[in-house]
Design a protein around this motif. Structure first.
Motif, PDB file in Angstrom:
ATOM      1  N   ARG A   1       0.862  -1.044  -0.170  1.00 41.91           N
ATOM      2  CA  ARG A   1      -0.064  -0.040  -0.011  1.00 41.91           C
ATOM      3  C   ARG A   1       0.857   1.345   0.028  1.00 41.91           C
ATOM      4  NH1 ARG A   1      -2.239   2.844   4.914  1.00 41.91           N
ATOM      5  NH2 ARG A   1      -3.783   4.420   4.093  1.00 41.91           N
ATOM      6  N   VAL A   2       0.595   2.125  -0.837  1.00 41.77           N
ATOM      7  CA  VAL A   2       1.402   3.514  -0.986  1.00 41.77           C
ATOM      8  C   VAL A   2       0.714   4.648  -0.351  1.00 41.77           C
ATOM      9  CG1 VAL A   2       2.662   4.912  -2.547  1.00 41.77           C
ATOM     10  CG2 VAL A   2       2.621   2.262  -2.815  1.00 41.77           C
ATOM     11  N   VAL A   3       1.294   5.673   0.371  1.00 48.85           N
ATOM     12  CA  VAL A   3       0.908   6.804   0.630  1.00 48.85           C
ATOM     13  C   VAL A   3       2.127   7.579   0.390  1.00 48.85           C
ATOM     14  CG1 VAL A   3      -0.822   5.796   2.451  1.00 48.85           C
ATOM     15  CG2 VAL A   3       1.504   6.458   3.315  1.00 48.85           C
ATOM     16  N   ALA A   4       1.582   8.885   0.234  1.00 47.33           N
ATOM     17  CA  ALA A   4       2.796  10.108  -0.085  1.00 47.33           C
ATOM     18  C   ALA A   4       2.452  11.365   0.490  1.00 47.33           C
ATOM     19  CB  ALA A   4       2.804   9.944  -1.510  1.00 47.33           C
ATOM     20  N   ALA A   5       3.656  12.204   0.622  1.00 48.58           N
ATOM     21  CA  ALA A   5       3.336  13.374   1.004  1.00 48.58           C
ATOM     22  C   ALA A   5       4.312  14.228  -0.011  1.00 48.58           C
ATOM     23  CB  ALA A   5       3.857  13.691   2.556  1.00 48.58           C
ATOM     24  N   ASP A   6       3.713  15.298  -0.229  1.00 48.88           N
ATOM     25  CA  ASP A   6       4.528  16.417  -1.317  1.00 48.88           C
ATOM     26  C   ASP A   6       3.761  17.606  -1.443  1.00 48.88           C
ATOM     27  OD1 ASP A   6       5.658  17.620  -3.520  1.00 48.88           O
ATOM     28  OD2 ASP A   6       6.639  15.737  -3.936  1.00 48.88           O
ATOM     29  N   ASN A   7       4.261  18.638  -0.862  1.00 50.60           N
ATOM     30  CA  ASN A   7       3.397  19.975  -1.003  1.00 50.60           C
ATOM     31  C   ASN A   7       3.214  20.509  -2.393  1.00 50.60           C
ATOM     32  OD1 ASN A   7       3.494  20.171   1.962  1.00 50.60           O
ATOM     33  ND2 ASN A   7       5.646  21.057   2.110  1.00 50.60           N
ATOM     34  N   ASN A   8       3.940  19.858  -3.146  1.00 51.15           N
ATOM     35  CA  ASN A   8       3.965  20.643  -4.717  1.00 51.15           C
ATOM     36  C   ASN A   8       2.972  19.616  -5.589  1.00 51.15           C
ATOM     37  OD1 ASN A   8       5.606  22.894  -4.076  1.00 51.15           O
ATOM     38  ND2 ASN A   8       7.332  21.537  -4.047  1.00 51.15           N
ATOM     39  N   VAL A   9       2.858  18.476  -5.020  1.00 48.41           N
ATOM     40  CA  VAL A   9       2.034  17.395  -5.796  1.00 48.41           C
ATOM     41  C   VAL A   9       0.607  17.125  -5.195  1.00 48.41           C
ATOM     42  CG1 VAL A   9       2.099  15.319  -7.078  1.00 48.41           C
ATOM     43  CG2 VAL A   9       4.335  16.514  -6.847  1.00 48.41           C
ATOM     44  N   GLY A  10      -0.320  17.146  -5.840  1.00 50.81           N
ATOM     45  CA  GLY A  10      -1.557  16.892  -5.160  1.00 50.81           C
ATOM     46  C   GLY A  10      -2.074  15.409  -5.360  1.00 50.81           C
ATOM     47  N   LYS A  11      -1.622  14.867  -6.697  1.00 51.36           N
ATOM     48  CA  LYS A  11      -2.260  13.862  -7.124  1.00 51.36           C
ATOM     49  C   LYS A  11      -1.161  13.030  -8.121  1.00 51.36           C
ATOM     50  CE  LYS A  11      -5.682  12.519  -9.685  1.00 51.36           C
ATOM     51  NZ  LYS A  11      -6.850  12.526 -10.094  1.00 51.36           N
ATOM     52  N   ALA A  12      -0.387  11.760  -8.039  1.00 55.14           N
ATOM     53  CA  ALA A  12       0.280  11.293  -8.968  1.00 55.14           C
ATOM     54  C   ALA A  12      -0.413  10.141  -9.642  1.00 55.14           C
ATOM     55  CB  ALA A  12       1.616  10.875  -8.359  1.00 55.14           C
ATOM     56  N   SER A  13      -0.535   9.897 -11.047  1.00 53.14           N
ATOM     57  CA  SER A  13      -0.982   8.761 -11.628  1.00 53.14           C
ATOM     58  C   SER A  13       0.255   7.907 -11.570  1.00 53.14           C
ATOM     59  CB  SER A  13      -1.707   8.957 -13.012  1.00 53.14           C
ATOM     60  OG  SER A  13      -2.306   7.987 -13.386  1.00 53.14           O
ATOM     61  N   ILE A  14       0.118   6.568 -11.319  1.00 48.84           N
ATOM     62  CA  ILE A  14       1.323   5.675 -11.340  1.00 48.84           C
ATOM     63  C   ILE A  14       0.692   4.397 -12.329  1.00 48.84           C
ATOM     64  CG2 ILE A  14       3.064   3.997 -10.363  1.00 48.84           C
ATOM     65  CD1 ILE A  14       3.119   7.209  -9.483  1.00 48.84           C
ATOM     66  N   LYS A  15       1.543   4.417 -13.350  1.00 45.00           N
ATOM     67  CA  LYS A  15       1.325   3.414 -14.455  1.00 45.00           C
ATOM     68  C   LYS A  15       2.460   2.276 -14.062  1.00 45.00           C
ATOM     69  CE  LYS A  15       1.103   2.711 -19.429  1.00 45.00           C
ATOM     70  NZ  LYS A  15       1.117   3.042 -20.723  1.00 45.00           N
ATOM     71  N   VAL A  16       1.564   1.030 -13.504  1.00 47.65           N
ATOM     72  CA  VAL A  16       2.532  -0.191 -13.173  1.00 47.65           C
ATOM     73  C   VAL A  16       2.433  -0.991 -14.435  1.00 47.65           C
ATOM     74  CG1 VAL A  16       2.928  -2.091 -11.587  1.00 47.65           C
ATOM     75  CG2 VAL A  16       1.846   0.337 -10.861  1.00 47.65           C
ATOM     76  N   LYS A  17       3.506  -1.376 -15.234  1.00 45.98           N
ATOM     77  CA  LYS A  17       3.542  -1.895 -16.232  1.00 45.98           C
ATOM     78  C   LYS A  17       3.883  -3.668 -15.912  1.00 45.98           C
ATOM     79  CE  LYS A  17       5.224   1.556 -19.285  1.00 45.98           C
ATOM     80  NZ  LYS A  17       6.405   1.902 -20.288  1.00 45.98           N
ATOM     81  N   PHE A  18       3.330  -4.791 -16.568  1.00 53.47           N
ATOM     82  CA  PHE A  18       3.564  -6.067 -16.375  1.00 53.47           C
ATOM     83  C   PHE A  18       3.919  -6.752 -17.950  1.00 53.47           C
ATOM     84  CE2 PHE A  18       0.308  -4.718 -13.328  1.00 53.47           C
ATOM     85  CZ  PHE A  18       0.970  -5.027 -12.214  1.00 53.47           C
ATOM     86  N   TYR A  19       4.003  -8.036 -17.842  1.00 49.32           N
ATOM     87  CA  TYR A  19       4.543  -8.557 -19.017  1.00 49.32           C
ATOM     88  C   TYR A  19       3.372  -8.510 -20.051  1.00 49.32           C
ATOM     89  CZ  TYR A  19       1.642 -12.509 -16.994  1.00 49.32           C
ATOM     90  OH  TYR A  19       0.826 -13.229 -16.599  1.00 49.32           O
ATOM     91  N   ASN A  20       3.520  -8.820 -21.568  1.00 48.11           N
ATOM     92  CA  ASN A  20       2.620  -8.657 -22.654  1.00 48.11           C
ATOM     93  C   ASN A  20       1.929  -7.636 -22.702  1.00 48.11           C
ATOM     94  OD1 ASN A  20       3.113 -11.447 -23.081  1.00 48.11           O
ATOM     95  ND2 ASN A  20       1.502 -12.235 -21.807  1.00 48.11           N
ATOM     96  N   ASN A  21       2.655  -6.453 -22.392  1.00 51.21           N
ATOM     97  CA  ASN A  21       1.931  -5.002 -22.375  1.00 51.21           C
ATOM     98  C   ASN A  21       0.931  -4.711 -21.539  1.00 51.21           C
ATOM     99  OD1 ASN A  21       4.181  -4.123 -24.541  1.00 51.21           O
ATOM    100  ND2 ASN A  21       2.827  -5.180 -26.035  1.00 51.21           N
ATOM    101  N   GLN A  22       0.589  -5.296 -20.456  1.00 50.11           N
ATOM    102  CA  GLN A  22      -0.508  -5.211 -19.663  1.00 50.11           C
ATOM    103  C   GLN A  22       0.023  -4.346 -18.501  1.00 50.11           C
ATOM    104  OE1 GLN A  22      -2.352  -8.736 -17.830  1.00 50.11           O
ATOM    105  NE2 GLN A  22      -1.893  -9.940 -19.806  1.00 50.11           N
ATOM    106  N   TYR A  23      -0.953  -3.574 -17.930  1.00 53.17           N
ATOM    107  CA  TYR A  23      -0.767  -2.456 -17.120  1.00 53.17           C
ATOM    108  C   TYR A  23      -1.942  -2.191 -16.239  1.00 53.17           C
ATOM    109  CZ  TYR A  23      -2.509   1.072 -20.242  1.00 53.17           C
ATOM    110  OH  TYR A  23      -3.401   1.715 -21.284  1.00 53.17           O
ATOM    111  N   ILE A  24      -1.644  -1.338 -15.291  1.00 52.24           N
ATOM    112  CA  ILE A  24      -2.663  -0.894 -14.413  1.00 52.24           C
ATOM    113  C   ILE A  24      -2.306   0.683 -13.996  1.00 52.24           C
ATOM    114  CG2 ILE A  24      -3.538  -3.189 -13.255  1.00 52.24           C
ATOM    115  CD1 ILE A  24      -2.084  -2.145 -10.802  1.00 52.24           C
TER     116      ILE A  24
END
Length: 319
Positions: free
Chosen positions: A171-194
């Motif tokens: 589980r990921v939580v984060a703090a950053d005064n300059n970033v409100g939201k980050a969209s993280i692309k997690v890649k898997f094999y066969n070009n699959q990702y979430i």
């Protein structure tokens, strides 16, 4: 045109520059000898990592300098604003080493979670005489999967750490005064990702929630980011990693937290007194140590060299 790569440059960068008729000098020049060397050889471009500093005093006595390049992210060893006021271009490579630094964070996390920093010291000394006692000493390891990692600083490196953590099932939580939201692309094999959206929280909340904390922030100008008050907010048994800059963590407060059991282990790639870290830090059995090598992979160095070369050529092309 002559380039001094005073802290070294990967061969890919050298080849790209020499192909465009630059002369690249990789001789290491002592800091005190830089003014004479730069002026004697009429150096137009100086490239550094973290060892060499380019301060106002050097800039003032070296009028030939047109470009200052930093192989890496932070530029606290360069007087950036002053250089730019003087018409000098200042460049760096903010994305070239993100993956390497993020992987080092997890090297420290896995090492501390399974006592590798201590067992690697003791096994050569006692492994053939005290095997059973050592085995017993290291039976309380922990897994990362399912735990909460708090990322302080969600820039390029912080987001790469998040990507790896999500892939591990954390589980990921984060703090950053300059970033409100980050969209993280997690890649898997066969070009699959979430895609996973992570909204940042106040620092205090992240410190309270996290089982592991990793820091990815600039050098601090006004005291430590993590000191006694911040350690007090954390869970008992938390682990903390600093692969950003020395001085982000109060090392005395860290030692107290380790000795009291508040902090389970720490991983440090950077130190307050580089290049002469405190002996208590270096010899503590609960600290995993590396000598500021976050970007020191063959792949990162290749990307850094090529990025610097490309930026230099683009700057001069547009003059």
């Amino acid at each position: 045109m002559k380039i001094l790569a005073n802290d070294g440059l990967d061969q890919s960068g050298i080849d790209a520059l020499t192909a465009q008729d630059f002369e690249v000098i990789t001789q290491k020049v002592d800091q005190k000898d830089l003014p004479e060397f730069i002026n004697t050889h009429q150096i137009k471009i100086i490239l550094v990592r973290s060892a060499t500093t380019v301060r106002k005093e050097l800039i003032d006595v070296c009028p030939s300098i047109e470009i200052i390049g930093r192989g890496g992210v932070g530029m606290d060893n360069i007087d950036v604003e002053y250089a730019r006021e003087k018409g000098i271009h200042v460049i760096n490579t903010p994305s070239a080493s993100s993956e390497s630094v993020a992987e080092l964070v997890f090297a420290h996390l896995f090492s501390g979670a399974r006592f590798l920093q201590d067992s690697n010291r003791k096994m050569p000394l006692k492994g053939n005489t005290e095997f059973a006692s050592l085995k017993k000493a290291y039976t309380a390891g922990i897994e990362l999967r399912g735990k909460t990692i708090g990322i302080v600083g969600m820039g390029r490196i912080g987001q790469e750490v998040a990507r790896i953590a999500l892939g591990l099932g954390m589980r990921v939580v984060a703090a950053d005064n300059n970033v409100g939201k980050a969209s993280i692309k997690v890649k898997f094999y066969n070009n699959q990702y979430i895609n996973v959206d992570i909204e940042t929280e106040p620092l205090a909340e992240v410190l309270q929630e996290s089982d592991f904390i990793t820091l990815h922030v600039p050098a601090q100008k006004n005291g430590f980011m993590i000191g006694e008050d911040e350690f007090a907010l954390m869970k008992t048994g938390v682990a903390i990693v600093n692969c950003s800059r020395g001085g982000v963590i109060d090392e005395k407060a860290l030692l107290q937290a380790l000795d009291s059991g508040k902090v389970r282990f720490a991983g440090l790639d950077v130190f307050i007194n580089e290049p002469t870290p405190d002996n208590q830090i270096l010899n503590h059995p609960k600290i995993s140590l590396t000598p500021h090598t976050g970007a020191a992979t063959l792949e990162a160095q290749d990307r850094i060299g090529l990025s610097l070369a490309e930026q230099i050529m683009n700057l001069l092309k547009n003059k």
